[in-house]
Design a protein around this motif. Structure first.
Motif, PDB file in Angstrom:
ATOM      1  N   LYS A 157       0.842  -1.204   0.000  1.00  0.00           N
ATOM      2  CA  LYS A 157       0.000   0.000   0.000  1.00  0.00           C
ATOM      3  C   LYS A 157       0.874   1.250   0.000  1.00  0.00           C
ATOM      4  O   LYS A 157       0.559   2.243  -0.682  1.00  0.00           O
ATOM      5  N   TYR A 158       1.963   1.213   0.755  1.00  0.00           N
ATOM      6  CA  TYR A 158       2.893   2.344   0.778  1.00  0.00           C
ATOM      7  C   TYR A 158       3.436   2.601  -0.620  1.00  0.00           C
ATOM      8  O   TYR A 158       3.466   3.749  -1.088  1.00  0.00           O
ATOM      9  N   VAL A 159       3.862   1.541  -1.300  1.00  0.00           N
ATOM     10  CA  VAL A 159       4.418   1.698  -2.647  1.00  0.00           C
ATOM     11  C   VAL A 159       3.346   2.216  -3.605  1.00  0.00           C
ATOM     12  O   VAL A 159       3.629   3.055  -4.462  1.00  0.00           O
ATOM     13  N   GLU A 160       2.120   1.737  -3.444  1.00  0.00           N
ATOM     14  CA  GLU A 160       1.028   2.222  -4.304  1.00  0.00           C
ATOM     15  C   GLU A 160       0.806   3.722  -4.086  1.00  0.00           C
ATOM     16  O   GLU A 160       0.707   4.493  -5.048  1.00  0.00           O
ATOM     17  N   TYR A 161       0.724   4.136  -2.815  1.00  0.00           N
ATOM     18  CA  TYR A 161       0.581   5.563  -2.517  1.00  0.00           C
ATOM     19  C   TYR A 161       1.749   6.353  -3.103  1.00  0.00           C
ATOM     20  O   TYR A 161       1.569   7.431  -3.684  1.00  0.00           O
ATOM     21  N   LEU A 162       2.944   5.806  -2.924  1.00  0.00           N
ATOM     22  CA  LEU A 162       4.149   6.504  -3.375  1.00  0.00           C
ATOM     23  C   LEU A 162       4.153   6.689  -4.881  1.00  0.00           C
ATOM     24  O   LEU A 162       4.425   7.800  -5.381  1.00  0.00           O
ATOM     25  N   MET A 163       3.867   5.630  -5.630  1.00  0.00           N
ATOM     26  CA  MET A 163       3.910   5.732  -7.078  1.00  0.00           C
ATOM     27  C   MET A 163       2.821   6.676  -7.601  1.00  0.00           C
ATOM     28  O   MET A 163       3.048   7.416  -8.552  1.00  0.00           O
ATOM     29  N   ASP A 164       1.651   6.658  -6.963  1.00  0.00           N
ATOM     30  CA  ASP A 164       0.600   7.615  -7.335  1.00  0.00           C
ATOM     31  C   ASP A 164       1.085   9.044  -7.101  1.00  0.00           C
ATOM     32  O   ASP A 164       0.876   9.929  -7.937  1.00  0.00           O
ATOM     33  N   TRP A 165       1.710   9.260  -5.950  1.00  0.00           N
ATOM     34  CA  TRP A 165       2.166  10.606  -5.591  1.00  0.00           C
ATOM     35  C   TRP A 165       3.275  11.074  -6.528  1.00  0.00           C
ATOM     36  O   TRP A 165       3.247  12.215  -7.015  1.00  0.00           O
ATOM     37  N   ILE A 166       4.251  10.201  -6.787  1.00  0.00           N
ATOM     38  CA  ILE A 166       5.351  10.590  -7.672  1.00  0.00           C
ATOM     39  C   ILE A 166       4.834  10.888  -9.069  1.00  0.00           C
ATOM     40  O   ILE A 166       5.223  11.879  -9.698  1.00  0.00           O
ATOM     41  N   GLU A 167       3.936  10.032  -9.557  1.00  0.00           N
ATOM     42  CA  GLU A 167       3.411  10.246 -10.900  1.00  0.00           C
ATOM     43  C   GLU A 167       2.695  11.590 -10.992  1.00  0.00           C
ATOM     44  O   GLU A 167       2.806  12.297 -11.998  1.00  0.00           O
ATOM     45  N   ALA A 168       1.987  11.961  -9.933  1.00  0.00           N
ATOM     46  CA  ALA A 168       1.302  13.249  -9.924  1.00  0.00           C
ATOM     47  C   ALA A 168       2.310  14.402  -9.996  1.00  0.00           C
ATOM     48  O   ALA A 168       2.070  15.405 -10.685  1.00  0.00           O
TER      49      ALA A 168
END
Length: 258
Positions: A157-168
């Motif tokens: 879940k952390y990685v999912e949040y992180l990748m969403d945030w970085i992509e944004a």
């Protein structure tokens, strides 16, 4: 002798390129060959920045990485703008039909995505209920917008949040201008520092929790090369505080002293 060395280097480059394709396939379909939940977290590579300066920087990175000298590859080219260099290395990975270009300039975001993508069958919320780097280090998530107070979540879940945030961040042209030469915001370096710090945490989790699986998948050489490039780049421009490096301090020091 020179011809033999060139031929040898060409073979090595093609082997690395083929291996990158294998990793890409694993990231999308998993080890079993069936589509995995990683399709949600895997992001397509970003397109190259427009403008002649982007092509010039691409050619420089291609040439230096092709030499096999990662230390030279991460250095700011003489006369170039630091923000543009950080943006190119943070955001873009250039790929053409030439096999050797598959292992040229690295988009750290995409590389971590691919590496972690090979582990999504094994890094699950039940097996990795917290985002950790061994027993001493745990990471909580907050993005300052939708999640303002840090929360404890599972590693996937952390990685999912992180990748969403970085992509944004990468898709926000007010932070990462598509056209090279456009003005960067005053907080640009802070954003790059935060992206680098958080990507490093994914590496710490992979090394501490999943390295044996990486070895069994025969991906350790690729992981180590990606991490070495990442460490040399972030160290060159002071993008990660030394305290943050503690979970992998021995590996980091070995890279920097090598």
């Amino acid at each position: 002798m020179e011809r033999q060395n060139n031929a040898k280097n060409s073979v090595i480059e093609q082997c690395h390129a083929i291996y990158s394709v294998v990793l890409f396939t694993h990231a999308i379909f998993g080890v079993s060959g069936a589509p995995t939940r990683n399709q949600k977290t895997f992001r397509p590579k970003k397109s190259a920045p427009s403008g002649s300066k982007g092509l010039q920087l691409k050619k420089h990175i291609d040439a230096t990485l092709g030499s096999g000298n990662l230390r030279e590859a991460v250095r700011l080219p003489p006369g170039e703008d630091l923000n543009e260099w950080l943006a190119v290395n943070s955001k873009y990975r250039f790929i053409s039909n030439d096999f050797s270009s598959l292992i040229s300039p690295v988009d750290f975001f995409n590389q971590v995505n691919i590496l972690y993508g090979t582990l999504t069958e094994f890094c699950t919320s039940s097996r990795c209920p917290t985002m950790s780097a061994g027993p001493k280090y745990k990471y909580r998530w907050a993005d300052g917008v939708t999640i303002k107070k840090p929360i404890e979540v599972s590693a996937p879940k952390y990685v999912e949040y992180l990748m969403d945030w970085i992509e944004a961040q990468l898709d926000d042209e007010s932070i990462f201008p598509q056209k090279l030469g456009a003005a960067f915001p005053p907080n640009f370096l802070d954003v790059v520092i935060t992206i680098s710090k958080r990507l490093f945490r994914v590496y710490t989790h992979i090394y501490h929790s999943h390295f044996q699986k990486i070895v069994s998948l025969k991906e350790e050489a690729h992981l180590n090369t990606c991490f070495k490039h990442f460490v040399l780049f972030t160290w060159e421009f002071c993008l990660i505080d030394k305290v943050e490096l503690a979970p992998l301090s021995e590996i980091v020091e070995s890279i920097l002293q090598g």
